[in-house]
Design a protein around this motif. Sequence first.
Motif, mmCIF file in Angstrom:
data_model
loop_
_atom_site.group_PDB
_atom_site.id
_atom_site.type_symbol
_atom_site.label_atom_id
_atom_site.label_comp_id
_atom_site.label_asym_id
_atom_site.label_seq_id
_atom_site.Cartn_x
_atom_site.Cartn_y
_atom_site.Cartn_z
ATOM 1 N N ALA A 78 14.493 73.107 -14.747
ATOM 2 C CA ALA A 78 13.829 73.911 -15.827
ATOM 3 C C ALA A 78 12.895 74.809 -14.821
ATOM 4 O O ALA A 78 12.278 75.943 -15.249
ATOM 5 C CB ALA A 78 12.976 73.266 -16.644
ATOM 6 N N ASP A 83 17.500 77.182 -18.052
ATOM 7 C CA ASP A 83 17.098 76.922 -19.344
ATOM 8 C C ASP A 83 18.240 76.102 -20.170
ATOM 9 O O ASP A 83 19.176 76.506 -20.292
ATOM 10 C CB ASP A 83 16.854 78.296 -20.132
ATOM 11 C CG ASP A 83 16.025 77.982 -21.503
ATOM 12 O OD1 ASP A 83 15.656 76.991 -21.639
ATOM 13 O OD2 ASP A 83 15.928 79.118 -22.046
ATOM 14 N N ARG A 217 21.671 78.047 -20.977
ATOM 15 C CA ARG A 217 21.539 79.406 -21.318
ATOM 16 C C ARG A 217 22.230 80.488 -20.072
ATOM 17 O O ARG A 217 21.886 80.421 -19.189
ATOM 18 C CB ARG A 217 20.223 79.762 -21.402
ATOM 19 C CG ARG A 217 19.904 81.212 -22.180
ATOM 20 C CD ARG A 217 18.517 81.624 -22.123
ATOM 21 N NE ARG A 217 17.548 80.838 -22.933
ATOM 22 C CZ ARG A 217 17.415 80.973 -23.852
ATOM 23 N NH1 ARG A 217 17.952 81.792 -24.877
ATOM 24 N NH2 ARG A 217 16.637 80.123 -24.648
#
Length: 485
Positions: A78, A83, A217
Motif C-alpha cells: 500500500a 491498492d 486495482r
Amino acid sequence: MTDGRPDVAVVGSGPNGLAAAITMARAGLAVELHEAAPEVGGGLRSAALFRPDVRHDLCSTAHPMARASRFLREFDLAARGVDLLVPELSYAHPLPGGRAGLAYRSLRRTCAELGPDGRRWRALMEPLLPHSRGLVDLMLSGQRSLPADPVAALLLAARLPTVGTPLARHQFAGEQAPALLAGVAAHAVGRLPSPTGAAVALLLGHLAHGTGWPLVRGGSDRIARAMAADLTAHGGRITTGRRVADLRELRGARAVLLDLGPTEFLRVAGALLPERYRRALRAFRYGPGAAKVDFLVSAPIPWADPRVGRAGTVHLGGTQREVFRQETRVARGLPGGRPFVLVVDPAVTDPGRAAGGARPVWAYAHVPNGDPTDPAELVTASIERYAPGFADTVIARQARSAAALERYNPNYVGGDISAGALTLRQSVLRPVPRWDPYRTALPGVYLCSAATPPGPGVHGMCGYLAARSALRREFGLRRAPSLSP
C-alpha cells in the motif's frame, strides 16, 4: 560487485525470485536478475488480450496472502501505491437449484446466512482470527523451527482431523457450509479430503474473515512492478528476454538463487549435480494441471443467485461430495467429470477494470497433469450451469490447456501451477529431503521457487527464506535487512 560481476545472480522473476533479489539487494549486495520472458512477474503478469482498455490477469488474480505474508507485510504494498481492494464477499460457492454458500468478510454475517450450521462455522473459524498472524507465519515458514505462536499451531492441529479426513463429511447439517470448505480446500489441487487440503482450507478460510481476499486495482502486475522498482532502487539490475541455458553462465556470482522448479533446475544444472541428488529431483512429483480461460464479456456474470455476483472469487464444483470426488479423480490422472473451476470477475471488486461496455472474466479449471484438451467449452459450460445466459455475454475468449500452460511458464510442469503436488510429504520435504530446503548440492546455489517451502501462492516467502539462508551461509549476514519503503 567484483570486476563487473554481481555478488548475487537470481534466475526467474516470479514473486519469489523478486523477493529473493530484493532481500539480497537490501542487504547491500550487487544483484542481477535474469528473466526469460519479455517482462518480469511470472505469475503476476497482466495484459490487454482483446482490447487495449481492458486488462486481464494472465495467472493469479485474487491474493489472500498479499496482506498476510511476512514478506509482503513488511514490504508494504500500500505504501508503494499498490491498492489492494478487499471485497465484502470474499468467496461464494453456488449449488444446484440456485442456492449458494457465501463467505463474507464479516464472520457474523456468514454465520447468520448459514442458518443452523452457522454455529459450527463460527466454532471452526473464530478462534483462529486472534492468532491469524501466528497461523500465517507458521504455514508460510520453512517449517523447520518451533512456531512463534504455539496456540496457533494447536488450534490448527485440533481442526485438521475434522476438515482433512472422512469426518469432514459429517460436520455440518446443510450443504452450503461443507461446500464452502471443500471449495477452499480445492485450492490445494489434489485429492480430497486430505490433511494438506484441510490446512489450506483453514488458512484461506479464516483469512476470508480477516484480512480478506484482495484483488489489485488495475491488475496483478502492479505487485511485480512495485517489487521490480524496489530492486532497481537498491542497485539491482534486471535483464529480460534471456533464458539461462546453463548454470555456468552465472559463474562469478558468489550466490545463485533460482526461481525454478526441479525440472528446470535439472535443465540448467543437471550435468553439474551429483547423481544421487539428480535422482531425488527426478522423483519429485507434480500435481494436477490448471487449464485457463480468459473471457471478454459484455455484462456481469448472471448468477442464478444474484448475491454470488458480489463475490471476489467464485468456486464451481457442486456439493462437497462432488468436489471431493472430482478433485480425487483428477489427482489420479483420470479425465472426465465436471471440473472444479475458479472464477473471478475482477470488475466486481475493481470497477475500473470494466471499460466501454466490456469486462474481463478469469477462470481456471483443475484437470489431469499435462491434459492437452482445450478448456474453453468445458469452462463456459461450467459457468453456464450456475449462471444461465453467461455464454450470450461472451464477446471473445482465449484458452490455454494444461499442456499449453507449461509452454507459457516451464515451471508449471504439466500445467501444475503449484510447482509440485501438495502431498503431506511434499508439503514439508520439497523439493528433496534436506534440513535446509533451499540449499542445493552445488556450493552457493539455492532454490527459491514454489517448489520449496512454504509452497505455492503470491507471498514471496520462498524467495525471502532462501535469501536469508544464502545471506547467512555465503555472506555471514544473520540480521534480516529492512523491507520497508
